[in-house]
Design an enzyme around this catalytic site. Sequence first.
Site, PDB file in Angstrom:
ATOM      1  N   CYS A  87      -6.699 -17.390   8.020  1.00 47.87           N
ATOM      2  CA  CYS A  87      -7.795 -17.809   7.151  1.00 47.87           C
ATOM      3  C   CYS A  87      -8.816 -18.588   7.977  1.00 47.87           C
ATOM      4  O   CYS A  87      -8.516 -19.081   9.060  1.00 47.87           O
ATOM      5  CB  CYS A  87      -7.222 -18.690   6.058  1.00 47.87           C
ATOM      6  SG  CYS A  87      -8.426 -19.363   4.924  1.00 47.87           S
ATOM      7  N   PHE A 119      10.460   4.768   0.520  1.00 50.70           N
ATOM      8  CA  PHE A 119      11.320   4.080   1.489  1.00 50.70           C
ATOM      9  C   PHE A 119      12.782   4.485   1.430  1.00 50.70           C
ATOM     10  O   PHE A 119      13.451   4.606   2.429  1.00 50.70           O
ATOM     11  CB  PHE A 119      11.253   2.575   1.231  1.00 50.70           C
ATOM     12  CG  PHE A 119      10.156   1.938   1.985  1.00 50.70           C
ATOM     13  CD1 PHE A 119      10.206   0.594   2.282  1.00 50.70           C
ATOM     14  CD2 PHE A 119       9.084   2.679   2.414  1.00 50.70           C
ATOM     15  CE1 PHE A 119       9.185   0.014   3.001  1.00 50.70           C
ATOM     16  CE2 PHE A 119       8.067   2.105   3.117  1.00 50.70           C
ATOM     17  CZ  PHE A 119       8.113   0.764   3.416  1.00 50.70           C
ATOM     18  N   ARG A 120      13.268   4.635   0.206  1.00 49.15           N
ATOM     19  CA  ARG A 120      14.709   4.813   0.070  1.00 49.15           C
ATOM     20  C   ARG A 120      15.151   6.267  -0.050  1.00 49.15           C
ATOM     21  O   ARG A 120      16.327   6.543  -0.133  1.00 49.15           O
ATOM     22  CB  ARG A 120      15.205   4.020  -1.137  1.00 49.15           C
ATOM     23  CG  ARG A 120      15.097   2.533  -0.913  1.00 49.15           C
ATOM     24  CD  ARG A 120      15.535   1.756  -2.129  1.00 49.15           C
ATOM     25  NE  ARG A 120      15.355   0.338  -1.901  1.00 49.15           N
ATOM     26  CZ  ARG A 120      14.240  -0.307  -2.080  1.00 49.15           C
ATOM     27  NH1 ARG A 120      13.186   0.340  -2.527  1.00 49.15           N
ATOM     28  NH2 ARG A 120      14.142  -1.598  -1.840  1.00 49.15           N
ATOM     29  N   HIS A 167       5.861  -5.568  -7.860  1.00 47.25           N
ATOM     30  CA  HIS A 167       6.081  -5.914  -6.453  1.00 47.25           C
ATOM     31  C   HIS A 167       4.798  -6.302  -5.735  1.00 47.25           C
ATOM     32  O   HIS A 167       4.756  -6.341  -4.510  1.00 47.25           O
ATOM     33  CB  HIS A 167       6.778  -4.750  -5.729  1.00 47.25           C
ATOM     34  CG  HIS A 167       8.191  -4.551  -6.177  1.00 47.25           C
ATOM     35  ND1 HIS A 167       8.950  -3.454  -5.820  1.00 47.25           N
ATOM     36  CD2 HIS A 167       8.993  -5.307  -6.965  1.00 47.25           C
ATOM     37  CE1 HIS A 167      10.160  -3.558  -6.378  1.00 47.25           C
ATOM     38  NE2 HIS A 167      10.202  -4.659  -7.073  1.00 47.25           N
ATOM     39  N   VAL A 188       2.986  -0.709  -4.550  1.00 51.28           N
ATOM     40  CA  VAL A 188       2.056  -1.765  -4.141  1.00 51.28           C
ATOM     41  C   VAL A 188       0.739  -1.181  -3.621  1.00 51.28           C
ATOM     42  O   VAL A 188      -0.059  -1.884  -3.017  1.00 51.28           O
ATOM     43  CB  VAL A 188       2.690  -2.660  -3.044  1.00 51.28           C
ATOM     44  CG1 VAL A 188       3.892  -3.419  -3.586  1.00 51.28           C
ATOM     45  CG2 VAL A 188       3.104  -1.849  -1.821  1.00 51.28           C
TER      46      VAL A 188
HETATM   47 ZN   LIG Z   1      -7.155 -21.044   4.073  1.00 53.69          ZN
END
Ligand SMILES: [Zn+2]
Length: 240
Positions: free
Chosen positions: A150, A33-34, A121, A105
């Site tokens: 969900c 990213f950087r 992270h 990540v």
């Molecule tokens: Zn839920």
Amino acid sequence: MNTDILKKLIGDSGNIVFFGGAGVSTESDIPDFRSSTGLYNSKENFRYPPEKMLSHSFFVSHTGEFYDFYRNRMIYREAKPNNAHYALARLEEEGKLKAVITQNVDGLHQMAGSREVLELHGSVHRNYCMKCHKFYGLDYIMNSTDIPRCECGGLIKPDVVLYEEGLDMEMLNKAISYIKNADMMIVGGTSLTVYPAAGLIQYYMGNKLVLINSSETPYDRSADLVINGKIGEILKQILE
Ligand SMILES: [Zn+2]
């Protein structure tokens, strides 16, 4: 050669901790990213700056746009571990390396076989319902359209530390403890300018601090060995 010195240092060590940044994943074609070629400096015009789109407040206020950006720019599903990931997994298997501490990540260390991975992270592979805390994998996020929800109706959030969010203190303390006890610390793929990288390195008390990065870092002078280059290529050599 510096890699010969590195090889010897590793040979003499039995409690190595690796701390890695974005540069570990760039050889797997995941952009830093950087960096100068990274997302923040891309010429593409985003409606908002990437830092803003990856912030907690943006996630809350513009959830749909957050996910649009996140799915398209943060997830690299085709990415495979590179030589750095495999070398570290092998050092762990040999009992020499005790933990990988990472700012990435993408889950590539685990994919390469590393077991003790501290993801400061978070990980794109873990996602939670903010209401009932049910767990969802990456597939669910990628296959859902618009905002992933969900089955209970709650909003699902990636277990990734966004801007404005704090780090998991328990994990941070665990990382500190690994570093304090390490006889060797290898830092790779990070310019050591972003929190908490620079802070963590100060907990190391041994005399085998190795920095491997493509460019200079503010800590080069405190290191016992500095190797400039691509971390995958360098770590591959030490296993040969
Ligand atoms: Zn839920």
